[in-house]
Every structure is written in C-alpha cells, then in structure tokens.
Write an enzyme that holds these catalytic residues in place. Structure first.
Site, mmCIF file in Angstrom:
data_model
loop_
_atom_site.group_PDB
_atom_site.id
_atom_site.type_symbol
_atom_site.label_atom_id
_atom_site.label_comp_id
_atom_site.label_asym_id
_atom_site.label_seq_id
_atom_site.Cartn_x
_atom_site.Cartn_y
_atom_site.Cartn_z
ATOM 1 N N SER A 9 -10.314 5.577 -4.637
ATOM 2 C CA SER A 9 -11.238 6.694 -4.830
ATOM 3 C C SER A 9 -10.779 7.673 -5.909
ATOM 4 C CB SER A 9 -11.441 7.420 -3.497
ATOM 5 O OG SER A 9 -10.199 7.840 -2.960
ATOM 6 N N LYS B 282 0.855 -1.186 0.000
ATOM 7 C CA LYS B 282 0.000 0.000 0.000
ATOM 8 C C LYS B 282 0.890 1.234 0.000
ATOM 9 C CE LYS B 282 -3.583 2.449 2.498
ATOM 10 N NZ LYS B 282 -4.603 2.416 3.546
ATOM 11 N N ARG C 50 -10.681 10.063 1.806
ATOM 12 C CA ARG C 50 -10.524 10.736 3.104
ATOM 13 C C ARG C 50 -11.607 11.793 3.264
ATOM 14 N NH1 ARG C 50 -3.880 11.040 2.925
ATOM 15 N NH2 ARG C 50 -3.596 8.766 2.937
ATOM 16 N N GLU D 257 7.404 -6.711 1.262
ATOM 17 C CA GLU D 257 6.179 -6.548 2.063
ATOM 18 C C GLU D 257 5.219 -7.715 1.844
ATOM 19 O OE1 GLU D 257 5.138 -4.645 4.363
ATOM 20 O OE2 GLU D 257 6.357 -2.835 4.347
ATOM 21 N N LYS E 95 -2.285 -1.493 -3.794
ATOM 22 C CA LYS E 95 -3.128 -0.304 -3.730
ATOM 23 C C LYS E 95 -2.291 0.947 -3.750
ATOM 24 C CE LYS E 95 -6.155 1.917 -0.457
ATOM 25 N NZ LYS E 95 -6.589 1.951 0.892
ATOM 26 N N TYR F 106 -15.252 1.128 -6.879
ATOM 27 C CA TYR F 106 -16.512 1.845 -6.645
ATOM 28 C C TYR F 106 -17.442 1.700 -7.849
ATOM 29 C CZ TYR F 106 -13.725 3.521 -2.830
ATOM 30 O OH TYR F 106 -12.936 3.545 -1.715
ATOM 31 N N LYS G 270 1.110 10.087 5.342
ATOM 32 C CA LYS G 270 1.313 8.772 5.947
ATOM 33 C C LYS G 270 2.611 8.136 5.460
ATOM 34 C CE LYS G 270 -3.678 8.041 6.618
ATOM 35 N NZ LYS G 270 -4.804 7.082 6.556
#
Ligand code: PBG
Length: 338
Positions: free
Chosen positions: A285, A200, A210, A244, A259, A324, A228
C-alpha cells in the site's frame, strides 16, 4: 566480457531506435504477472474510498462481481481478498476468522461462481479480526506462536472450503506453513496451494493498508506495543530471509513472497536465484500511495512510474507482483498488445 570497448563498442547503438530497444529488451511485464489485491466490506450498495490510497475502494458484496469484471475481462490471473471486519465482530482471539459465512468466505463463494477462471488468494492472519490488531493471539502481552497456529490452521481450512484456491499466510508465525499444509491435507484439500509471505518485513509501508482495514487504530491502542517487530522481520536482515524462505519451502509452500517490494528488491533477487521457485513480490500500500501522491503533485508521470515500478520486480526475478495498480497496468498492457 563480450562487449568491445569504445569506440568500436557503442552501447547507444542498440538504444538508438524503438525497434532495437524492443528487440533487445530482457524483461517484459505482462498481464499474467499481475495479482490484484481487493478490499471487501460489510453492508450493501457501497464503494468506500480508502483515504490513504487514492483510487482504491472497499466494496460491499453486492458490488463485488462488478468490481472484478474488468480484471476478469483483462485476463488478470488472480485476485487477493482482504476483508474489512466491522469493530463489533472483532475480539481478542480473532474468532470471526473461523466463521464459514464471514466476509472473505462469502466473497470467495461469490467470485468462484461469477468468475471460475480467476484464482482466489486468501490472506491468512488474524489482524482483520482481532481487536488489538495483531496477527495472532496474545498471551501475557506477547503474540503466542503455537496458540496462534491452532487458529490459523482452522482459518485456512475455512477459507479453502469456501473456494479460496491459494492460502497466503501473512502472519510470520514459526511453523505455520507446515501446520497449515497438514490441516488442509487432513481436510482433503490436497490441491489448495500455499503462497507464503515468507520474507515479510516489519515495515512502515503497510500504513495505508492498515487504514483500509481499520487495523491501525486497533494496533495503536495495544498494550504490548503498536508494532509487529516481534514476528515480522527486521529490515536490517537479508540472510534471515533465506532461512525463512527455506523453512517455508521445506514445510510445503508452493510459492513464496517477499514483502514489501520496492525497498526489498535485493531480497527478491536473492530468493529467486537461490531457491528457483515461483517468487512473488508485494508492491504494498505505501509503495502505491507514494507513487500516486507524487503524481498528484505533478512530480512524476503516472503511467511511466507505475510500469517502471512493476517492471523492476520482473527484472529482480519475480514471477509476478501483487499490486494495487494491477487493473490499470493490465489495461495499459492489453492496449499496447492490441
Ligand atoms: C496482514 C497483512 C498486511 C498486509 C497484507 N496482509 C499488513 C500488516 O502486516 O500489518 C499489507 C499489505 C499492504 O500494505 O498493501 N497480515
């Protein structure tokens, strides 16, 4: 090398007619490939549009069953639940994540009852619940790894006990998959699956999400920085994604995710080829909003852009896609099959 060179070989022959194009198609998108992320809010009788994601609503629990009805009818295998927690329930430690009657747990119980055949995916991270908007707890201005694990494990057990079938840790703390697996097993939840957000990235493409959860505002007011980047991955890195994914698989992940999706199709390809485990991509998104915005301006055709973007994930090796567009795509795909 199999193809004869031109003029004996003419690749256009196979593209000439619809029937040959269909016969030689290498990849196909179907309803079984789709996971639909949905947003729930507190209150009743409300469907609140997400301004930055035209066509996406946040719904209250009394509307949830109706909201998911079409997805269920179309045969979408799973939905991913995201709670928008009201500001007064947020604190520095994300305590609301542990409430057995919080929004996601209530939503899970309701959907399990209404649609027992649909898989429920629960996002595990603290950002919907922290007033600072970070995915973990902060100690001395830094998101503290191991203190966060202690909360994520309890959050996972809490969700699984409410009926969440798949725990999807999206926090990017080190060691979280192993810690969550151990906690689930200790609670007797040995069949709860883990789909880790293994690779990610710290991405601008999460912006509209967000906005949907109200975590953007929280993040901006953060003393330790509004991004982040100390836990999500650097977009410059590809080998690191392999490390990872490998770590998460060793710790017990059943499925892994990359992602965002479209800017990271190279990672989807590397992961699916190298690890040969079910690899998912999240069309996030910002990817959704980008397509919808261009369509609204008349710059692209909605259906074609949607289906092409989703097919790209299959071509890159994904087993499925969180999108979505899931319901709209499923509608189109089922229509085509009928
Ligand atoms: C939270 C989480 C995020 C998304 C899924 N889970 C946002 C973030 O990490 O800030 C993004 C989804 C999207 O943009 O559609 N940990």
């Amino acid at each position: 090398m199999r193809a004869a060179p031109y003029p004996a070989g003419r690749p256009r022959r196979l593209r000439r007619d619809g029937w040959t194009r269909r016969l030689v198609a290498e990849h196909r998108l179907c309803v079984d490939d789709l996971i639909w992320p949905i947003f729930v809010i507190e209150g009743s009788g409300l469907s609140v549009p997400v301004a930055a994601m035209p066509g996406v609503d946040r719904v209250t629990l009394d509307r949830l069953e109706g909201h998911v009805a079409e997805a269920a009818r179309l045969g979408i295998p799973a939905v991913a639940l995201f709670p928008a927690t009201p500001a007064e329930k947020k604190d520095s430690e994300g305590t609301e994540a542990l409430n057995p009657d919080n929004l996601i747990c209530s939503a899970a119980r309701l959907l399990k009852r209404a649609y027992p055949g649909i898989g429920l995916i629960g996002d595990v991270a603290l950002d919907p619940y922290t007033e600072h908007g970070h995915d973990g707890v902060i100690r001395d201005g830094y998101v503290h790894n191991d203190d966060t694990l202690a909360v994520l494990t309890r959050q996972s057990v809490n969700q699984a006990q409410a009926g969440i079938d798949v725990i999807a840790p999206s926090d990017m703390m080190d060691g979280r998959v192993g810690a969550i697996r151990a906690a689930l097993d200790a609670a007797g939840l040995i069949d709860t699956r883990i789909m880790s957000y293994a690779a990610k990235y710290a991405s601008a493409f999460y912006g509209p999400f967000r906005d949907a959860l109200g975590s953007a505002k929280s993040l901006q007011s953060q003393q330790g920085g509004g991004d982040k980047t100390t836990y999500q991955m650097d977009p410059a890195n590809s080998d690191e994604a392999m490390r990872e994914v490998e770590a998460d698989l060793r710790e017990g992940a059943d499925m892994v995710m990359v992602k965002p999706g479209m800017p990271y199709l190279d990672i989807v390809r590397r992961v699916s080829e190298r690890f040969e485990v079910p690899t998912f991509a999240y069309q996030v998104s910002g990817e959704y909003s980008m397509i919808v915005a261009a369509v609204e301006r008349g710059w692209m055709e909605r259906e074609r852009a949607m289906l092409e973007s989703l097919l790209g994930f299959k071509r890159a090796g994904a087993a499925g896609v969180l999108s979505y567009f899931a319901v709209e795509a499923a509608r189109r795909l089922q229509g085509a099959a009928a």
